[in-house]
Design an enzyme around this catalytic site. Structure first.
Site: not given
Length: 346
Positions: A47-49, A79
């Site tokens: 999800t850090k994309d 991240t």
């Protein structure tokens, strides 16, 4: 090449629009319908994309980040990978201060992506000069032409999810979602997603997952920071020994704490029951969901979305390694689906 052929200019165009997938087996005894937002389907496998791309492009738009500059960040691994990936495509240098708690797999991936990596001791206070927070700040001060993403204290962290993850979940559930379950580390994912969803329907309950050894649950309850809550734990990507301003605690209805051991077994069970090879933090999110169910949080009308933040490949040296599990004392077989034995042909 035909003009109507669907192609992408680079991997960054694949960020977001991750699938929502029904859980069928691990939740079979729980009331309601359960779905996962499978963030491992992002090109950087987490999800850090979303925040890496959004924050960097905002810095470009504002003229803060210029060609040839260096991007510096504090990270437990995901991240950092996302920032390194974006940096490669956009032509920036990348320096990362990483917690020593991060798996060897994550650290090797960061090096593979061309990032300069500083591994910092995990179990020191946030204001210790050796902590990854302070190391990143020092590197930013020393390096001319650098920006510090500072995800823990950057409101753009929340904005990225407000503008992407929240709308996606609302659309994918056709507005029928009743509960959002997400781990809280920096807090950007849960806060930004929750803010959007509660604007659409304030009755949606937002349930946070925290780790034992973290200060977040107690701070949510009392709004007081209690250093006595802090002690070492193994789960990566959730919990904190400080209070991130990227967390909007008013958007979160409740917190549930989960143990290292149960979260590890649940991550393994997701692979064996649902075919989802997801990370340690995803196991924590699922474990917390089951604990909420045990407390009677859900009923037959519940539509529960659980955010699974990353891919299992980041934890091959940890929760998916039998030796590591044994070394941690995580050997309670009743919490783990029986593994398939390996047979050697000689």
């Amino acid at each position: 090449m035909k003009e109507d052929l669907k192609v992408y200019d680079n991997v960054l165009q694949l960020v977001g629009d991750t699938p929502l997938i029904k859980l069928n087996h691990i939740t079979s005894d729980l009331p309601g319908q359960f779905y996962t937002k499978l963030e491992a389907c992002n090109p950087g496998h987490s999800t850090k994309d979303r925040i890496a791309l959004y924050i960097i492009e905002e810095a470009e738009r504002k003229g803060i980040l210029k060609p040839g500059d260096t991007i510096i960040e504090t990270t437990s691994g995901n991240t950092g990978f996302s920032i390194a990936m974006v940096s490669i495509i956009k032509g920036y240098e990348c320096i990362l201060a990483v917690s020593s708690k991060s798996s060897a797999d994550k650290i090797d991936m960061l090096k593979t992506m061309g990032a300069k990596v500083y591994v910092c001791p995990a179990h020191v206070s946030a204001d210790d000069p050796r902590s990854y927070y302070q190391v990143a700040k020092r590197l930013h001060e020393e390096r001319k032409g650098s920006i510090y993403i500072n995800q823990y204290f950057n409101e753009l962290n929340m904005d990225a999810h407000y503008k992407s993850t929240g709308p996606e979940i609302w659309k994918q559930t056709e507005g029928k979602i009743t509960h959002l379950v997400a781990c809280s580390g920096t807090g950007g994912t849960i806060s930004g997603t929750a803010r959007y969803l509660k604007e659409q329907n304030p009755n949606i309950k937002v349930l946070g997952i925290d780790a034992y050894g973290s200060v977040l649950k107690k701070y949510h309850q009392t709004r007081e920071f209690d250093a006595e809550e802090i002690y070492p734990y193994r789960i990566e990507g959730l919990g904190k020994n400080l209070i991130p301003t990227a967390t909007d605690f008013d958007m979160i209805d409740d917190f549930m704490k989960v143990t290292d051991e149960e979260s590890a077994h649940t991550a393994r069970n997701l692979a064996k029951t649902e075919g989802m090879f997801v990370g340690y933090t995803s196991g924590a999110a699922m474990q917390g969901t089951m604990q909420y169910a045990d407390q009677g949080e859900f009923d037959e009308n519940s539509v529960v979305v659980i955010i699974f933040p990353d891919h299992g490949s980041r934890y091959m040296s940890k929760v998916f390694n039998d030796k590591w599990m044994s070394e941690q004392g995580f050997t309670d077989s009743k919490n783990d689906v029986e593994a398939t034995p390996i047979e050697y042909v000689r």
